[in-house]
Design a protein around this motif. Structure first.
Motif, PDB file in Angstrom:
ATOM      1  N   CYS A 118      59.756  34.369  44.092  1.00 45.34           N
ATOM      2  CA  CYS A 118      58.315  34.185  44.263  1.00 45.34           C
ATOM      3  C   CYS A 118      57.521  35.406  43.808  1.00 45.34           C
ATOM      4  CB  CYS A 118      57.985  33.850  45.712  1.00 45.34           C
ATOM      5  SG  CYS A 118      58.484  32.184  46.168  1.00 45.34           S
ATOM      6  N   SER A 119      58.145  36.563  43.742  1.00 47.33           N
ATOM      7  CA  SER A 119      57.428  37.754  43.273  1.00 47.33           C
ATOM      8  C   SER A 119      57.013  37.577  41.811  1.00 47.33           C
ATOM      9  CB  SER A 119      58.276  39.010  43.453  1.00 47.33           C
ATOM     10  OG  SER A 119      59.432  38.948  42.656  1.00 47.33           O
ATOM     11  N   LYS A 120      57.852  36.924  41.012  1.00 46.08           N
ATOM     12  CA  LYS A 120      57.504  36.651  39.613  1.00 46.08           C
ATOM     13  C   LYS A 120      56.367  35.637  39.542  1.00 46.08           C
ATOM     14  CE  LYS A 120      62.069  37.699  37.861  1.00 46.08           C
ATOM     15  NZ  LYS A 120      63.311  37.162  37.299  1.00 46.08           N
ATOM     16  N   LEU A 121      56.427  34.624  40.385  1.00 44.69           N
ATOM     17  CA  LEU A 121      55.359  33.631  40.431  1.00 44.69           C
ATOM     18  C   LEU A 121      54.045  34.288  40.842  1.00 44.69           C
ATOM     19  CD1 LEU A 121      54.204  30.758  40.371  1.00 44.69           C
ATOM     20  CD2 LEU A 121      55.077  30.456  42.705  1.00 44.69           C
ATOM     21  N   LEU A 122      54.074  35.106  41.875  1.00 41.93           N
ATOM     22  CA  LEU A 122      52.868  35.786  42.339  1.00 41.93           C
ATOM     23  C   LEU A 122      52.304  36.682  41.239  1.00 41.93           C
ATOM     24  CD1 LEU A 122      50.884  36.273  44.634  1.00 41.93           C
ATOM     25  CD2 LEU A 122      52.413  38.059  45.485  1.00 41.93           C
ATOM     26  N   ASP A 123      53.164  37.403  40.548  1.00 44.10           N
ATOM     27  CA  ASP A 123      52.733  38.253  39.442  1.00 44.10           C
ATOM     28  C   ASP A 123      52.038  37.421  38.366  1.00 44.10           C
ATOM     29  OD1 ASP A 123      52.629  40.806  38.010  1.00 44.10           O
ATOM     30  OD2 ASP A 123      54.104  39.881  36.663  1.00 44.10           O
ATOM     31  N   SER A 124      52.604  36.286  38.040  1.00 46.41           N
ATOM     32  CA  SER A 124      52.031  35.391  37.037  1.00 46.41           C
ATOM     33  C   SER A 124      50.684  34.834  37.492  1.00 46.41           C
ATOM     34  CB  SER A 124      53.017  34.251  36.767  1.00 46.41           C
ATOM     35  OG  SER A 124      52.441  33.277  35.953  1.00 46.41           O
ATOM     36  N   LEU A 125      50.607  34.427  38.756  1.00 47.42           N
ATOM     37  CA  LEU A 125      49.351  33.884  39.297  1.00 47.42           C
ATOM     38  C   LEU A 125      48.247  34.935  39.298  1.00 47.42           C
ATOM     39  CD1 LEU A 125      50.778  31.866  42.315  1.00 47.42           C
ATOM     40  CD2 LEU A 125      49.703  30.890  40.265  1.00 47.42           C
ATOM     41  N   VAL A 126      48.575  36.140  39.701  1.00 42.39           N
ATOM     42  CA  VAL A 126      47.581  37.221  39.741  1.00 42.39           C
ATOM     43  C   VAL A 126      47.114  37.565  38.326  1.00 42.39           C
ATOM     44  CG1 VAL A 126      47.235  39.667  40.296  1.00 42.39           C
ATOM     45  CG2 VAL A 126      48.326  38.161  41.958  1.00 42.39           C
ATOM     46  N   THR A 127      48.033  37.607  37.379  1.00 41.41           N
ATOM     47  CA  THR A 127      47.666  37.882  35.988  1.00 41.41           C
ATOM     48  C   THR A 127      46.713  36.817  35.458  1.00 41.41           C
ATOM     49  OG1 THR A 127      49.757  39.026  35.578  1.00 41.41           O
ATOM     50  CG2 THR A 127      48.582  38.182  33.643  1.00 41.41           C
ATOM     51  N   GLU A 128      47.041  35.556  35.690  1.00 42.42           N
ATOM     52  CA  GLU A 128      46.176  34.461  35.239  1.00 42.42           C
ATOM     53  C   GLU A 128      44.836  34.483  35.967  1.00 42.42           C
ATOM     54  OE1 GLU A 128      44.720  31.107  33.238  1.00 42.42           O
ATOM     55  OE2 GLU A 128      46.236  32.605  32.758  1.00 42.42           O
ATOM     56  N   HIS A 129      44.849  34.773  37.262  1.00 45.06           N
ATOM     57  CA  HIS A 129      43.621  34.888  38.042  1.00 45.06           C
ATOM     58  C   HIS A 129      42.716  35.963  37.445  1.00 45.06           C
ATOM     59  CE1 HIS A 129      41.225  36.977  41.078  1.00 45.06           C
ATOM     60  NE2 HIS A 129      40.958  35.772  41.540  1.00 45.06           N
ATOM     61  N   ASN A 130      43.270  37.139  37.192  1.00 45.59           N
ATOM     62  CA  ASN A 130      42.474  38.252  36.675  1.00 45.59           C
ATOM     63  C   ASN A 130      41.916  37.939  35.280  1.00 45.59           C
ATOM     64  OD1 ASN A 130      43.057  39.599  39.023  1.00 45.59           O
ATOM     65  ND2 ASN A 130      44.592  40.924  38.113  1.00 45.59           N
ATOM     66  N   ARG A 131      42.713  37.298  34.453  1.00 48.37           N
ATOM     67  CA  ARG A 131      42.260  36.920  33.115  1.00 48.37           C
ATOM     68  C   ARG A 131      41.082  35.946  33.201  1.00 48.37           C
ATOM     69  NH1 ARG A 131      41.860  33.020  30.081  1.00 48.37           N
ATOM     70  NH2 ARG A 131      43.001  31.565  31.389  1.00 48.37           N
ATOM     71  N   LEU A 132      41.217  34.920  34.040  1.00 46.42           N
ATOM     72  CA  LEU A 132      40.180  33.916  34.192  1.00 46.42           C
ATOM     73  C   LEU A 132      38.925  34.507  34.840  1.00 46.42           C
ATOM     74  CD1 LEU A 132      39.450  30.991  33.658  1.00 46.42           C
ATOM     75  CD2 LEU A 132      40.521  30.398  35.855  1.00 46.42           C
ATOM     76  N   TYR A 133      39.102  35.368  35.818  1.00 50.56           N
ATOM     77  CA  TYR A 133      37.968  36.024  36.471  1.00 50.56           C
ATOM     78  C   TYR A 133      37.154  36.808  35.437  1.00 50.56           C
ATOM     79  CZ  TYR A 133      35.369  39.053  39.667  1.00 50.56           C
ATOM     80  OH  TYR A 133      34.362  39.720  40.331  1.00 50.56           O
ATOM     81  N   MET A 134      37.824  37.588  34.605  1.00 48.13           N
ATOM     82  CA  MET A 134      37.133  38.384  33.585  1.00 48.13           C
ATOM     83  C   MET A 134      36.444  37.478  32.562  1.00 48.13           C
ATOM     84  SD  MET A 134      37.356  41.387  34.650  1.00 48.13           S
ATOM     85  CE  MET A 134      36.626  42.243  33.272  1.00 48.13           C
ATOM     86  N   GLU A 135      37.016  36.345  32.288  1.00 49.25           N
ATOM     87  CA  GLU A 135      36.414  35.381  31.363  1.00 49.25           C
ATOM     88  C   GLU A 135      35.144  34.774  31.954  1.00 49.25           C
ATOM     89  OE1 GLU A 135      37.827  31.126  29.627  1.00 49.25           O
ATOM     90  OE2 GLU A 135      39.318  32.740  29.538  1.00 49.25           O
ATOM     91  N   ILE A 136      35.160  34.512  33.250  1.00 47.67           N
ATOM     92  CA  ILE A 136      34.033  33.862  33.909  1.00 47.67           C
ATOM     93  C   ILE A 136      32.870  34.825  34.129  1.00 47.67           C
ATOM     94  CG2 ILE A 136      33.282  32.833  36.106  1.00 47.67           C
ATOM     95  CD1 ILE A 136      35.998  31.399  36.168  1.00 47.67           C
ATOM     96  N   ILE A 137      33.174  36.052  34.549  1.00 46.55           N
ATOM     97  CA  ILE A 137      32.066  36.979  34.809  1.00 46.55           C
ATOM     98  C   ILE A 137      31.524  37.466  33.502  1.00 46.55           C
ATOM     99  CG2 ILE A 137      32.878  37.660  37.081  1.00 46.55           C
ATOM    100  CD1 ILE A 137      33.648  40.359  35.749  1.00 46.55           C
TER     101      ILE A 137
END
Length: 137
Positions: A118-137
């Motif tokens: 799950c640490s790999k999954l969490l890392d992937s989710l956080v990376t995608e979250h941060n990418r999308l957040y930067m795209e939206i703001i």
């Protein structure tokens, strides 16, 4: 290095994410702030979260880009937001996708137990979250 979930996610990340998400949904006219607040108040949170349900949101917090509430209230809002307004939001919305990523991260971090992978999954989710957040703001 020690992480404190309640300070890191509900009192930091979710505070900013939810402000952007709600503000953008209001701008796109999926609902008004009054409609959202009415749904927040009328929603049946159940026994577990009945004491920590979120307060009404105010426009000045949304304008400032940060929703102010306790960590447990924010956690309750994140956990229940999809049920409170989900049927009003197009599933293709980038803001909806950001919410789903945040909700998934919260669910994973709050799990009673997790597998080592799950640490790999969490890392992937956080990376995608941060990418999308930067795209939206």
């Amino acid at each position: 290095m020690v992480c404190d979930f309640m300070h890191d996610i509900p009192e930091r990340v979710a505070r900013y994410d939810m402000a952007i998400i709600v503000q953008n949904f209001i701008i796109k006219k999926y609902f008004t702030l009054d409609q959202l607040n009415s749904r927040i108040i009328l929603y049946q949170y159940g026994i577990i979260e009945n004491k920590n349900f979120p307060p009404k949101l105010n426009q000045s917090n949304l304008n400032n880009g940060s929703i102010i509430m306790s960590a447990s209230e924010m956690l309750c809002l994140v956990r229940n937001f999809g049920l409170i307004v989900g049927e009003l939001i197009p599933k293709s919305s980038k803001n909806w996708k950001l919410y789903i990523l945040l909700r998934t991260i919260v669910d994973l971090c709050c799990a009673w137990s997790i597998e080592p992978e799950c640490s790999k999954l969490l890392d992937s989710l956080v990376t995608e979250h941060n990418r999308l957040y930067m795209e939206i703001i």
